[in-house]
Design a protein around this motif. Sequence first.
Motif, PDB file in Angstrom:
ATOM      1  N   GLU A  92     -43.409  -0.176  21.008  1.00  0.00           N
ATOM      2  CA  GLU A  92     -44.011  -1.222  20.775  1.00  0.00           C
ATOM      3  C   GLU A  92     -44.403  -2.207  21.989  1.00  0.00           C
ATOM      4  OE1 GLU A  92     -44.954  -2.781  17.795  1.00  0.00           O
ATOM      5  OE2 GLU A  92     -44.074  -1.051  16.595  1.00  0.00           O
ATOM      6  N   ALA A 117     -55.610  -1.298  18.735  1.00  0.00           N
ATOM      7  CA  ALA A 117     -55.224  -1.592  17.286  1.00  0.00           C
ATOM      8  C   ALA A 117     -55.979  -2.751  16.748  1.00  0.00           C
ATOM      9  CB  ALA A 117     -53.883  -2.266  17.528  1.00  0.00           C
ATOM     10  N   HIS A 130     -50.552   1.657  11.680  1.00  0.00           N
ATOM     11  CA  HIS A 130     -49.600   0.961  12.682  1.00  0.00           C
ATOM     12  C   HIS A 130     -49.740   1.626  13.973  1.00  0.00           C
ATOM     13  CE1 HIS A 130     -46.439  -1.625  13.911  1.00  0.00           C
ATOM     14  NE2 HIS A 130     -45.966  -0.674  14.845  1.00  0.00           N
ATOM     15  N   GLY A 160     -45.701   4.829  14.993  1.00  0.00           N
ATOM     16  CA  GLY A 160     -45.955   4.310  13.483  1.00  0.00           C
ATOM     17  C   GLY A 160     -44.936   3.015  13.412  1.00  0.00           C
ATOM     18  N   ALA A 161     -44.811   2.587  12.356  1.00  0.00           N
ATOM     19  CA  ALA A 161     -43.938   1.441  11.950  1.00  0.00           C
ATOM     20  C   ALA A 161     -42.576   2.256  11.990  1.00  0.00           C
ATOM     21  CB  ALA A 161     -44.249   1.048  10.646  1.00  0.00           C
TER      22      ALA A 161
END
Length: 436
Positions: A92, A117, A130, A160-161
Motif C-alpha cells: 500500500e 489508480a 485494487h 490487490g486488496a
Amino acid sequence: MTERYGYLMVHFVEDSHGYREKVHLSISRGDDPTAWDRLNGGEPILASSMSTTGVRDPFLLHRPDTGRYYLIATDLRVFGADEAGWSVWGSEYSTRMNVWESEDLVTWGEQRQIDVALGPDGMPDPAAPHMGMMWAPEALWVDEYDADGGAFVVYWASAGADGRQRIIWGATRDFTQSGWLTGGVLIDAPGDVIDTTMIREGGRTYRVTKDNGTARGLFMEHSDDARWWLPEATWTQTQIHLGAGYVGGDPGLVEGPALFRVHREDLWYLLVDVIPDVGYRPMVATDLDAPEPWSEVAQADFDLAPATKHGGVIPLTRERYDALRRADAAAVVQVHVATVRVEVGADEASVRAALPATARARLHGGGENDFEVAWNLDGLDVAEPGEVVVEGRLLGTLGANRDDWVAADGSRRWDAEGKVPRASRALAVTATVRVA
C-alpha cells in the motif's frame, strides 16, 4: 533506408550509500550488444523531485507514428527515504508513475506523474482493480487498440486488496492523466508476480515475469492473440528458472528482466537482474519458439558495469546513436570564450548577437563537439561604459537535463517542501561584455 545501429539502455544504479535511484543511460559500444559504456560519465541524467523522489525500474518507449520518446518508471526511493520498508512499499504505497518525454533521447522535458489508480478525471475508477502500488511499468505499442487508432498498453505490478501482487494493465496515447485509461488484471497467479517484460515478434507476443509465489522464478510465456492484454488471451509457458544458474540455482535471486533483439539477426538477449547489487547478467536465444530458448552467457562475453539495475533496452538508428555520443559532453574546452564589445545603451538582441552562439566541449568518449550556448543576461547594465562578465550554459548535452533538486529551504530531505529541479552537471562558460 534508415540504418539500424546500436542500442540504448535505461537503468538505475544500486548504491546503498548514496542517492542513485535516478535515471541512468548506457549505450552499446558501436553496434555490439555485448559491450556497454555508461553515458554522462556514469552519472544520472534525470532525477525525480516529486512524491518519493525515487526512480526505479525505468523503461524507454518510442511512439512510431509521432516519433516521440517516453521514459516511464517506478515512483519509489529505498535509500535515504521513507523508512516504511518493503512490506509497505510492496502493498500500500505510491501508485504514481514517473514520466518524461523527449524528441531525440538527449533533451528531456519536465517530469510529470500519472496515478495509475485514478481515471482521466483524477478520480478513482470503481471498475478498476485494487492497486496497492505501481512497480516496474512497461508498455507495448498496439497499432489498432480501438476505433481511435493506436495506443500504448501499459503493464505493471500492483498489490490487490488481499495483498497479493499481480500484473495490471492500462492504456494511454500520451502518458498524461487526462489520457489515461484504467484496465484490468493481466497476470494473476497463485502467489506474487512482478516485473513483466514483453516483446512482439511475427504476430506472437513473448513475456518474461518474476514469480515470487510458486518458485518458478523468472518464467517465459507466449501468446498468439492479437489482443494479448485481455482476459480471453491464451498464454503458453515455455521455460522457468531463467538466470538461476547465475546464483547457484536460486530462482528467487533474479528479477527485473529486459528483452531486446539484435539488429539483422535471429538473436535475442534477455537481461536478468541479480539482486541485490550484482545487476544485469545476460541470457541469449536464437529461437524464441524453442522448448527452452534461453541459455546463460559467460561473464567474460558481456561487458556491462556492475550494479546496472532493472531497466530496458531500445534499438537505435545510426543518426540517434551518433547524436547521443556527440551529446555526451564531459567538460568545456575553454571556460572564458570571448570578450565582446557593445555600445552604451545596446538592446538585449544586440548583446546576444555579439556573444558567441556556440562553445566547444570535450566528450566522454573522446573528441570534441560544439554546443549552443544560452547566455544569462539578467542584471546586465549597458547604460554606462564598463565591463561585465556573463555566464552561459551549454545546451544539448546529456548533463544539461534536470538530474537533481533542492528544496525551498535548501534541504535535501526526500519529504521537504518546495523542491526545485536543477541541472547540477550542466556545463558553463563565461564571456566579458565590454560596454563602450
